[in-house]
Design a protein around this motif. Structure first.
Motif, mmCIF file in Angstrom:
data_model
loop_
_atom_site.group_PDB
_atom_site.id
_atom_site.type_symbol
_atom_site.label_atom_id
_atom_site.label_comp_id
_atom_site.label_asym_id
_atom_site.label_seq_id
_atom_site.Cartn_x
_atom_site.Cartn_y
_atom_site.Cartn_z
ATOM 1 N N LEU A 100 5.301 -43.615 -48.006
ATOM 2 C CA LEU A 100 4.971 -43.681 -46.571
ATOM 3 C C LEU A 100 3.471 -43.508 -46.355
ATOM 4 O O LEU A 100 2.869 -44.163 -45.483
ATOM 5 N N ILE A 103 1.808 -46.746 -47.072
ATOM 6 C CA ILE A 103 2.009 -47.695 -45.970
ATOM 7 C C ILE A 103 0.994 -47.440 -44.857
ATOM 8 O O ILE A 103 0.419 -48.382 -44.286
ATOM 9 N N ASP A 104 0.773 -46.168 -44.547
ATOM 10 C CA ASP A 104 -0.192 -45.819 -43.500
ATOM 11 C C ASP A 104 -1.600 -46.311 -43.833
ATOM 12 O O ASP A 104 -2.385 -46.676 -42.944
ATOM 13 N N SER A 109 0.596 -56.922 -45.136
ATOM 14 C CA SER A 109 2.016 -57.030 -44.768
ATOM 15 C C SER A 109 2.899 -57.135 -46.000
ATOM 16 O O SER A 109 3.993 -56.570 -46.047
ATOM 17 N N LYS A 112 3.229 -53.691 -47.535
ATOM 18 C CA LYS A 112 4.103 -52.869 -46.705
ATOM 19 C C LYS A 112 5.573 -53.240 -46.934
ATOM 20 O O LYS A 112 6.437 -52.359 -47.013
ATOM 21 N N TYR A 116 8.339 -50.605 -48.269
ATOM 22 C CA TYR A 116 9.555 -50.291 -47.511
ATOM 23 C C TYR A 116 10.817 -50.621 -48.317
ATOM 24 O O TYR A 116 11.816 -49.915 -48.224
ATOM 25 N N GLN A 150 15.756 -46.246 -39.944
ATOM 26 C CA GLN A 150 14.345 -46.433 -39.577
ATOM 27 C C GLN A 150 13.661 -47.438 -40.506
ATOM 28 O O GLN A 150 12.829 -48.234 -40.068
ATOM 29 N N VAL A 151 14.038 -47.417 -41.785
ATOM 30 C CA VAL A 151 13.476 -48.384 -42.725
ATOM 31 C C VAL A 151 13.930 -49.795 -42.374
ATOM 32 O O VAL A 151 13.142 -50.750 -42.424
ATOM 33 N N GLU A 154 11.810 -51.237 -39.678
ATOM 34 C CA GLU A 154 10.498 -51.678 -40.165
ATOM 35 C C GLU A 154 10.610 -52.968 -40.968
ATOM 36 O O GLU A 154 9.725 -53.840 -40.881
ATOM 37 N N LYS A 157 10.643 -56.160 -38.967
ATOM 38 C CA LYS A 157 9.337 -56.581 -38.449
ATOM 39 C C LYS A 157 8.551 -57.411 -39.461
ATOM 40 O O LYS A 157 7.586 -58.084 -39.111
ATOM 41 N N LEU A 158 8.936 -57.333 -40.733
ATOM 42 C CA LEU A 158 8.182 -57.990 -41.805
ATOM 43 C C LEU A 158 8.917 -59.234 -42.298
ATOM 44 O O LEU A 158 10.107 -59.195 -42.593
#
Length: 438
Positions: A100, A103-104, A109, A112, A116, A150-151, A154, A157-158
């Motif tokens: 994590l 990723i921050d 992309s 990330k 993930y 939550q993963v 995310e 979105k990718l």
């Protein structure tokens, strides 16, 4: 907790004992989930409750050489092993938090997406160890830094670059380079039956790995599961050691829906599947288990392949078996003949003390059309079974039919258990397998 196994060699007897122990834990996991289904703390075991490939840490084995076989016993003592599970969960959580943090820092992309996917694999592994730790009563010091849900958000979105089954299998295969791997078809999360995608993907993946034909001869088991998002599939595979069930390697992929747009990905019988696997009754002392020549989960057979079914009772007792058939020609439930006799006695099998804790074959048969889903439910008791569901013999099929309404038949078997005296120990197990055309 303990398990026992019999085989011709120490290695095979050890595997049988480990499998028996996992079955015991599985029963406890299922019972715990059913009795705490509204408790947020049960979320870990709810994801694992039908799995018998649970990771075992710190188990102690003993062997007894007998004239024709070896008897192995395995013991898992919570006081001795809880610290091992707590440490394992701590280490996995550290890996999740590290990813994590990466990723921050990242602006890429593609990086990330990869991170993930790695986190999803780590959470899957975390949940497997957590499920055993919960049953053993271990005090988990810290919750996961991020949830699987939550993963998923995310990952949606990718954009995924994987747009074909062949490409997905190629990427996955690079993560699993060991030899003697038995590959199971990937199942949709919380389902026990295979789909068209399961079949197609398994064939593609097998062609790229060093595989073996039987789980008994395998050094590793490759077990897969997938979930569907709006525009993609999250596919996870874990490589498990057959000696400990620990995760040797794992890989998660975010696959574009273009890769599977022409394949069925959702099981047709998902409602009955959930009903069958809910409300399973298990005694604290009496345990019954089902198995096949390919294990007890993620089962897919194709035409002309042979299925052999097995049952095991951990001590002397009685059992009967109900089958549920779902094909394109229709649905029906039936009682399986297990012994010679008249009336209900032909449906009840007595397991004597000498056969306790040993797999008993229920017979082998060849897969033929019509194809579909077959579910087996075994119900055992420490007392002689006199009351069974009513049946009617069907000459055309050769089955003793309970009902063509399989949900109604299931409620009959569960209802029979609830009416029995508390002095009688009862136990149950279920297993499903899918049959398809090659």
């Amino acid at each position: 907790m303990s398990g026992i196994g019999f085989a011709k060699t120490n290695t095979e007897a050890k595997k049988e004992a480990l499998s028996d122990l996992c079955q015991m834990i599985k029963s406890e996991v299922s019972s715990s989930f059913e009795s705490h289904s509204t408790d947020e703390g049960s979320s870990a075991i709810s994801n694992i409750k039908i799995s018998s490939n649970l990771p075992i840490l710190g188990a102690e084995f003993t062997f007894i050489d007998k004239p024709l076989e070896v008897e192995a016993k395995v013991v898992l003592t919570s006081e001795k092993v809880n610290a091992l599970y707590v440490q394992k969960l701590y280490n996995l959580n550290e890996e999740i938090e590290s990813a994590l943090n990466e990723i921050d820092k990242s602006k890429s992309s593609s990086l990330k997406l990869q991170l993930y996917e790695d986190i999803f694999s780590l959470i899957k592994e975390y949940e497997r160890y957590e499920s055993v730790a919960v049953i053993l009563g271990a005090q988990i010091l810290k919750n996961k830094a991020i949830t699987k849900s939550q993963v998923k958000v995310e990952l949606v979105k990718l954009d995924s670059k994987i747009d074909s089954v062949e490409f997905a299998a190629t990427v996955l295969a690079k993560a699993f380079t060991k030899k003697n791997i038995y590959v199971y078809p990937p199942l949709m999360q919380n389902s026990t039956t295979a789909t068209e995608f399961s079949s197609v993907f398994t064939k593609e993946l097998k062609s790229k790995l060093h595989t073996t034909k039987s789980p008994k001869s395998a050094a590793y088991l490759l077990v897969g599961e997938y979930t569907l998002t709006k525009n993609a599939m999250i596919l996870n595979y874990e490589l498990l050691s057959t000696t400990t069930n620990e995760v040797v390697a794992s890989k998660t992929l975010n696959i574009s829906n273009n890769a599977y747009k022409d394949l069925a990905t959702k099981p047709k019988n998902i409602d009955f599947d959930a009903l069958l696997n809910a409300g399973i009754i298990s005694s604290s002392d009496l345990k019954v288990s089902l198995n096949s020549n390919r294990g007890s989960q993620n089962l897919l057979f194709e035409n002309d392949e042979e299925i052999e079914l097995f049952v095991k009772l951990n001590k002397m007792g009685y059992l009967y078996i109900v089958g549920y058939t779902q094909t394109k020609d229709g649905k029906f439930s039936y009682l399986l003949e297990l012994s010679e006799g008249n009336g209900n006695s032909k449906f009840v099998k007595f397991v004597n003390a000498d056969d306790a804790s040993r797999w008993i074959s229920l017979g082998a048969f060849t897969v033929e059309p019509p194809f579909g889903v077959e579910s087996i439910q075994v119900i055992a008791s420490n007392k002689k079974i006199h009351i069974l569901p009513n049946t009617k013999f069907d000459e055309e099929s050769g089955y003793y039919i309970i009902s063509k309404d399989i949900k109604k038949a299931l409620s009959q078997t569960r209802g029979l258990k609830k009416k029995i005296s508390k002095k009688v120990e009862m136990s149950e197990d279920v297993m499903s397998f899918t049959t398809m055309k090659k």
